[in-house]
Design an enzyme around this catalytic site. Structure first.
Site, short mmCIF file in Angstrom:
data_model
loop_
_atom_site.label_atom_id
_atom_site.label_comp_id
_atom_site.label_asym_id
_atom_site.label_seq_id
_atom_site.Cartn_x
_atom_site.Cartn_y
_atom_site.Cartn_z
N ASN A 125 -13.44 4.13 14.61
CA ASN A 125 -13.13 3.63 13.27
C ASN A 125 -13.33 2.12 13.26
OD1 ASN A 125 -12.03 2.95 10.82
ND2 ASN A 125 -9.95 3.67 11.30
N GLU B 61 -3.50 3.04 7.30
CA GLU B 61 -3.72 1.79 6.54
C GLU B 61 -3.95 2.10 5.07
OE1 GLU B 61 -6.68 0.36 9.24
OE2 GLU B 61 -5.09 0.14 10.74
N GLU C 55 -1.84 9.65 14.65
CA GLU C 55 -1.84 8.22 14.90
C GLU C 55 -0.47 7.63 14.57
OE1 GLU C 55 -6.02 6.53 14.69
OE2 GLU C 55 -5.47 6.84 12.61
N GLY D 148 -3.33 -0.71 16.53
CA GLY D 148 -3.69 -2.12 16.58
C GLY D 148 -2.61 -3.01 17.17
P1 PGA Z 1 -6.51 1.04 17.23
O1 PGA Z 1 -6.75 1.80 15.85
O2 PGA Z 1 -7.26 1.80 18.29
O3 PGA Z 1 -7.05 -0.36 17.01
O4 PGA Z 1 -5.04 1.05 17.49
C1 PGA Z 1 -6.76 3.21 15.76
C2 PGA Z 1 -6.96 3.64 14.33
O5 PGA Z 1 -6.37 3.04 13.44
O6 PGA Z 1 -7.72 4.60 14.04
#
Ligand code: PGA
Length: 252
Positions: A11, A98, A168, A174
């Site tokens: 992503n 998000e 997730e 993140g």
């Molecule tokens: P990340 O994001 O690997 O940067 O934690 C994962 C995602 O939001 O799909």
């Protein structure tokens, strides 16, 4: 890792300019000639057509991070599924945290998108996951099964062949914080049981459940070794071709 074919998604979120997106696509085309499982990348809308062109001869599929459920028409600012298909998109994400938490997408809208995506022949990844507050108040399983049930309402057992679920935990996205392999496995197992309840055991045994949230080469192996973790949805590490390739290799 089970006998299910692993599936890793990258992503790219709202990252990269045109040149860097092209460079990343080329680097992936070079690295992934025969990956151990399914691989897809989800670039920003403005880069989709170019990335899809660059990955045309590659096994790496191209997906959109979002879309609008309506058909072509008067929806200022939106992009519909036929427009995505036309530029080479075969995969879509729905309900990324998000979008749920920053853009305010509801479970109902996520459900509309899942149904529209499947109707349009896309492979749909439904993202679910709890916030830190929800986890700390013991609501992890209730949140996940709720988002799952709402998101998949009206989907048939046959259509589930084109659905992936991405678990997730919002607090792990993140942040550099990853769920322990045991915690992630526990959540994945509850999600799989909920799929068996909503559909049947055959569907539950076949559906891929990706883990997402700070997955990187250093922790991918132990996460992917869990029986109900069938791949990953990768954010930050998907922008680095070597890291992304290492995660995909860890599925093999
Ligand atoms: P990340 O994001 O690997 O940067 O934690 C994962 C995602 O939001 O799909």
């Amino acid at each position: 890792m089970s006998t299910r074919r692993p599936f890793v998604g990258g992503n790219w979120k709202m990252n990269l300019d045109r040149a860097r997106a092209a460079e990343l696509a080329d680097a992936l085309a070079e690295r992934f000639t025969a990956p151990a499982g399914d691989v897809a990348v989800y670039p920003a809308f403005v880069h989709l057509a170019d990335v899809a062109d660059r990955l045309k001869a590659s096994p790496v599929k191209v997906g959109a991070q979002d879309f609008y459920v309506g058909q072509e028409g008067a929806f200022t600012g939106e992009v519909c599924l036929s427009q995505l298909a036309d530029v080479g998109v075969s995969h879509v994400l729905v309900g990324h945290s998000e979008r749920r938490h920053v853009l305010g997408e509801s479970d109902t809208l996520c459900n509309d998108k899942v149904l529209a995506g499947l109707d349009a022949g896309m492979h749909v990844t439904l993202c679910i996951g709890e916030t830190l507050e929800q986890r700390e108040s013991g609501k992890t399983d209730a949140v996940n099964t709720g988002q799952l049930g709402y998101g998949l309402a009206g989907v048939s057992a046959a259509q589930m062949a084109e659905v992936t679920v991405a678990y997730e935990p919002v607090w792990a996205i993140g942040t550099g914080k990853t769920a322990t392999p045991e915690d992630a496995q526990k959540a994945h197992n509850v999600i799989r049981q909920a799929i068996a309840f909503l559909f049947d055991q055959t569907v539950a045994d076949a559906v891929r459940i990706q883990y997402g949230g700070s997955m990187k080469p250093g922790n991918a192996g132990e996460l992917l070794a869990q029986p109900d973790i069938d791949g990953g949805l990768i954010g930050g590490a998907a922008l680095k071709p070597d890291d992304f390739a290492a995660i995909v290799s860890a599925t093999g």
